[in-house]
Structures are given as structure tokens and as C-alpha cells.
Design a protein around this motif. Structure first.
Motif, PDB file in Angstrom:
ATOM      1  N   GLN A  10      -7.633  -2.161   5.334  1.00 30.60           N
ATOM      2  CA  GLN A  10      -8.874  -2.116   4.563  1.00 30.60           C
ATOM      3  C   GLN A  10      -8.692  -1.381   3.240  1.00 30.60           C
ATOM      4  N   ARG A  11      -7.895  -0.320   3.270  1.00 27.35           N
ATOM      5  CA  ARG A  11      -7.713   0.518   2.077  1.00 27.35           C
ATOM      6  C   ARG A  11      -6.823  -0.153   1.028  1.00 27.35           C
ATOM      7  N   THR A  12      -5.759  -0.809   1.479  1.00 31.47           N
ATOM      8  CA  THR A  12      -4.773  -1.356   0.550  1.00 31.47           C
ATOM      9  C   THR A  12      -4.914  -2.846   0.288  1.00 31.47           C
ATOM     10  N   GLY A  13      -5.566  -3.557   1.205  1.00 30.04           N
ATOM     11  CA  GLY A  13      -5.655  -5.005   1.092  1.00 30.04           C
ATOM     12  C   GLY A  13      -4.402  -5.724   1.530  1.00 30.04           C
ATOM     13  N   LEU A  14      -3.448  -4.979   2.117  1.00 32.76           N
ATOM     14  CA  LEU A  14      -2.187  -5.562   2.567  1.00 32.76           C
ATOM     15  C   LEU A  14      -2.186  -5.744   4.086  1.00 32.76           C
ATOM     16  N   THR A  15      -1.441  -6.715   4.560  1.00 27.21           N
ATOM     17  CA  THR A  15      -1.325  -6.980   5.995  1.00 27.21           C
ATOM     18  C   THR A  15      -0.316  -6.019   6.615  1.00 27.21           C
ATOM     19  N   ILE A  16      -0.691  -5.428   7.731  1.00 32.46           N
ATOM     20  CA  ILE A  16       0.165  -4.457   8.410  1.00 32.46           C
ATOM     21  C   ILE A  16       0.398  -4.896   9.847  1.00 32.46           C
TER      22      ILE A  16
ATOM     23  N   GLY B 267       8.909 -16.808   0.712  1.00 34.64           N
ATOM     24  CA  GLY B 267       7.861 -16.294  -0.144  1.00 34.64           C
ATOM     25  C   GLY B 267       7.110 -15.104   0.391  1.00 34.64           C
ATOM     26  N   VAL B 268       7.400 -14.688   1.632  1.00 40.93           N
ATOM     27  CA  VAL B 268       6.698 -13.560   2.249  1.00 40.93           C
ATOM     28  C   VAL B 268       7.650 -12.369   2.321  1.00 40.93           C
ATOM     29  N   GLY B 269       7.222 -11.237   1.749  1.00 45.67           N
ATOM     30  CA  GLY B 269       8.035 -10.033   1.761  1.00 45.67           C
ATOM     31  C   GLY B 269       7.440  -8.963   2.657  1.00 45.67           C
TER      32      GLY B 269
ATOM     33  N   GLY C  42      10.583   6.170  17.962  1.00 46.24           N
ATOM     34  CA  GLY C  42      11.343   5.933  16.746  1.00 46.24           C
ATOM     35  C   GLY C  42      12.246   4.720  16.838  1.00 46.24           C
ATOM     36  N   ASN C  43      12.769   4.442  18.011  1.00 42.72           N
ATOM     37  CA  ASN C  43      13.668   3.313  18.164  1.00 42.72           C
ATOM     38  C   ASN C  43      13.038   2.152  18.913  1.00 42.72           C
ATOM     39  N   LEU C  44      11.874   2.368  19.450  1.00 46.88           N
ATOM     40  CA  LEU C  44      11.212   1.307  20.198  1.00 46.88           C
ATOM     41  C   LEU C  44      10.275   0.494  19.322  1.00 46.88           C
ATOM     42  N   ALA C  45       9.628   1.137  18.361  1.00 42.93           N
ATOM     43  CA  ALA C  45       8.588   0.451  17.592  1.00 42.93           C
ATOM     44  C   ALA C  45       8.713   0.735  16.104  1.00 42.93           C
ATOM     45  N   GLY C  46       8.211  -0.188  15.320  1.00 42.93           N
ATOM     46  CA  GLY C  46       8.210  -0.041  13.879  1.00 42.93           C
ATOM     47  C   GLY C  46       6.954  -0.625  13.277  1.00 42.93           C
ATOM     48  N   LEU C  47       6.742  -0.291  12.023  1.00 42.41           N
ATOM     49  CA  LEU C  47       5.551  -0.715  11.290  1.00 42.41           C
ATOM     50  C   LEU C  47       6.010  -1.444  10.035  1.00 42.41           C
ATOM     51  N   SER C  48       5.340  -2.536   9.694  1.00 43.09           N
ATOM     52  CA  SER C  48       5.688  -3.231   8.453  1.00 43.09           C
ATOM     53  C   SER C  48       4.432  -3.664   7.717  1.00 43.09           C
ATOM     54  N   VAL C  49       4.566  -3.736   6.410  1.00 44.09           N
ATOM     55  CA  VAL C  49       3.491  -4.210   5.538  1.00 44.09           C
ATOM     56  C   VAL C  49       4.003  -5.451   4.831  1.00 44.09           C
ATOM     57  N   SER C  50       3.183  -6.493   4.780  1.00 42.65           N
ATOM     58  CA  SER C  50       3.635  -7.755   4.204  1.00 42.65           C
ATOM     59  C   SER C  50       2.646  -8.303   3.192  1.00 42.65           C
ATOM     60  N   ALA C  51       3.197  -9.071   2.261  1.00 43.52           N
ATOM     61  CA  ALA C  51       2.431  -9.739   1.208  1.00 43.52           C
ATOM     62  C   ALA C  51       3.384 -10.726   0.538  1.00 43.52           C
ATOM     63  N   PRO C  52       2.885 -11.577  -0.352  1.00 41.57           N
ATOM     64  CA  PRO C  52       3.814 -12.437  -1.091  1.00 41.57           C
ATOM     65  C   PRO C  52       4.892 -11.614  -1.795  1.00 41.57           C
TER      66      PRO C  52
ATOM     67  N   GLY D  76      -4.806  -8.046   5.527  1.00 42.73           N
ATOM     68  CA  GLY D  76      -5.414  -7.465   4.339  1.00 42.73           C
ATOM     69  C   GLY D  76      -5.966  -8.539   3.427  1.00 42.73           C
ATOM     70  N   ARG D  77      -6.983  -8.213   2.685  1.00 42.97           N
ATOM     71  CA  ARG D  77      -7.668  -9.209   1.849  1.00 42.97           C
ATOM     72  C   ARG D  77      -6.791  -9.720   0.705  1.00 42.97           C
ATOM     73  N   ASN D  78      -5.778  -8.941   0.302  1.00 35.32           N
ATOM     74  CA  ASN D  78      -4.955  -9.320  -0.845  1.00 35.32           C
ATOM     75  C   ASN D  78      -3.619  -9.951  -0.460  1.00 35.32           C
ATOM     76  N   SER D  79      -3.366 -10.059   0.828  1.00 36.38           N
ATOM     77  CA  SER D  79      -2.056 -10.536   1.265  1.00 36.38           C
ATOM     78  C   SER D  79      -1.942 -12.048   1.309  1.00 36.38           C
ATOM     79  N   GLY D  80      -3.078 -12.727   1.346  1.00 37.32           N
ATOM     80  CA  GLY D  80      -3.024 -14.159   1.548  1.00 37.32           C
ATOM     81  C   GLY D  80      -2.643 -14.467   2.988  1.00 37.32           C
ATOM     82  N   PRO D  81      -2.490 -15.722   3.333  1.00 35.83           N
ATOM     83  CA  PRO D  81      -2.114 -16.067   4.712  1.00 35.83           C
ATOM     84  C   PRO D  81      -0.701 -15.601   5.020  1.00 35.83           C
ATOM     85  N   THR D  82      -0.544 -14.945   6.153  1.00 39.33           N
ATOM     86  CA  THR D  82       0.788 -14.524   6.609  1.00 39.33           C
ATOM     87  C   THR D  82       1.093 -15.237   7.921  1.00 39.33           C
TER      88      THR D  82
END
Length: 261
Positions: free
Chosen positions: A93-99, A202-204, A218-228, A117-123
């Protein structure tokens, strides 16, 4: 790899065949699993009888009520998900990016949660989806830390084709072992991994580990943020994603301490 011999392995193989698939016929299951027709039919009927599968009048099968109940129970009892969801929702909500929250299992990234996120477009990723881990930012960071991993399913090898080559999905996918080794070394130094259209064109993504590398989370899970790819400032995002991961870590540790005073 040959057809599994044990009953448990065969049941798991049949159930996994329905991941991401619609109703399947006996012929579909036989073709996808490599099981003998008689064995596949027997397992399908037994699984339908106890509710893990549902059989239609047209003699097609799909996941049944028992599978949904168990899946929902796994979600409800997962402390990592409970700690991550509020943080992920606020970040999107804060960044508009998909997490996305993900784990590595048998060489694949498996997505556990996603907030668009609203700014990420379809992922193109989806909860429950598997992608070769070395192609995703969230998978790379966990593989890079696998040397100190206490989770044996993380560092058990990279996804490869039947010819032994690294699995690829786009023209940007890393194809050589030397290149992926260098990528892991840079990831460890940076503390974050980048995906520049390697899993989906096209997706980073920018991915970080949750918690210290010598801890289960730390080794079981991770977090990522994506957008074009063209919209991502990779290096600028490392800090904010790390902060979100640390907040999830703090929530999980607090929950662990409360459960085991």
C-alpha cells in the motif's frame, strides 16, 4: 528419475500432479506421473474415497475437500505467514509495489503469500507456484546462503533440464554454472539478490532473506519486491525491502518467545 516405489511417494506424486491443473482423467495422470495405468487408477480411486480427490460423473478427478482443509490448516498455523502478512500489506500500500513471501524447496522457489501494488502492473506469479530458484531474486538469496543453511531442502541442487543444463525461462535467464556461482557470490556480498527478467520477461525483482543467515527463517524464507524491469531502481529498493524483512523477523521472534517463555 524412475517411478517411485513406496506407496507414500506414489501418493505424493499423484497429488502433486494436480498442482496448477484442472480436472484430469486417468490417462492424464498416467501420462504425467509415469505410473502404470492400474496403479494410477487404484490410487485415484482410493484418494477419492477418503476425500483427497473428487471424482466427477465424467470420470475426471480434481483436488477434493480434504486437500483444501489441510491447505487452509497449514496456512492458519504458519507463524511466518501470520507475521509477514500485515507487513507485506502495508508495504504494498505504501510503495505501490508487489511484494512476495517465498521458500526454496527442492531447487524451486515456492510462493507462500503475495500482495499486489498499484504501480507494479500485472505480475505473473501466484501463491503456490513453483519457479526454478536460481531464476528468482528470492530464491537466489536463499541459495546463496545455503552453505550455512540448517534447512536441507534449500541447498539440494539447482533446477536443471534432462540434459543437465540449468533450467531457463527467458533469454535473460542465467545459463552457465560459473555465472550463477558469481551471482551467488555477489548476492552474499550485497545481502540481496536481483532478478532482471530471468524468471518472467520484463519483470524484475529484489529479494532478501528474512532474518540472519544462520537462523531457520533466514535460510527458509525470503521476501521479494517486483515490478517491470524498467520501473525498478534495484539498489534503492534493497534498504526498504530489508527493513520489511527485519520487521517480519521481529514479529516472528516475538511470537516464538511468547509461545515458549
Amino acid at each position: 528419475m524412475g517411478v517411485p516405489v513406496s506407496v507414500v511417494e506414489r501418493i505424493a506424486l499423484v497429488l502433486e500432479t494436480f498442482n496448477g491443473a484442472g480436472p484430469l482423467t486417468l490417462a492424464h495422470v498416467t501420462s504425467r506421473t509415469g505410473l502404470p495405468r492400474s496403479s494410477a487408477h487404484r490410487l485415484l480411486e482410493q484418494l477419492a474415497t477418503v476425500g483427497w480427490l473428487s471424482r466427477s460423473p465424467a470420470q475426471t478427478y480434481e483436488l477434493g475437500v480434504k486437500a483444501y482443509e489441510t491447505g487452509q490448516a497449514a496456512i492458519n498455523q504458519n507463524r511466518l505467514l501470520q507475521g509477514a502478512r500485515p507487513v507485506m500489506r502495508a508495504f504494498a500500500q505504501r510503495t505501490g509495489l508487489t511484494i512476495q513471501l517465498a521458500v526454496v524447496d527442492r531447487g524451486d522457489t515456492v510462493y507462500l503469500a503475495k500482495f499486489n501494488g498499484r504501480n507494479s502492473g500485472p505480475t505473473p506469479t501466484a501463491v503456490g507456484q513453483r519457479i526454478p530458484a536460481h531464476l528468482t531474486a528470492v530464491g537466489k538469496v536463499q541459495l546463496a546462503l545455503a552453505e550455512t543453511s540448517r534447512n536441507p531442502t534449500v541447498g539440494c541442487g539447482l533446477a536443471r533440464t534432462h540434459t543437465g543444463e540449468l533450467a531457463r525461462r527467458t533469454t535473460q535467464s542465467i545459463a552457465k554454472d560459473a555465472q550463477i556461482a558469481q551471482e551467488f557470490a555477489v548476492t552474499r556480498e550485497r545481502g540481496a539478490a536481483f532478478d532482471r527478467g530471468e524468471a518472467f520477461s520484463g519483470v524484475g525483482c529484489v529479494g532478501v532473506s528474512i532474518g540472519p543467515p544462520d537462523h531457520d527463517y533466514g535460510n527458509l524464507a525470503g521476501l521479494s519486491v517486483s515490478a517491470p524491469v524498467t520501473a525498478l531502481d534495484y539498489r534503492k529498493l534493497v534498504g526498504p525491502v530489508r527493513i520489511a524483512a527485519r520487521e517480519i523477523w521481529d514479529r516472528c521472534v516475538t511470537a516464538e518467545l511468547a509461545a515458549h517463555p
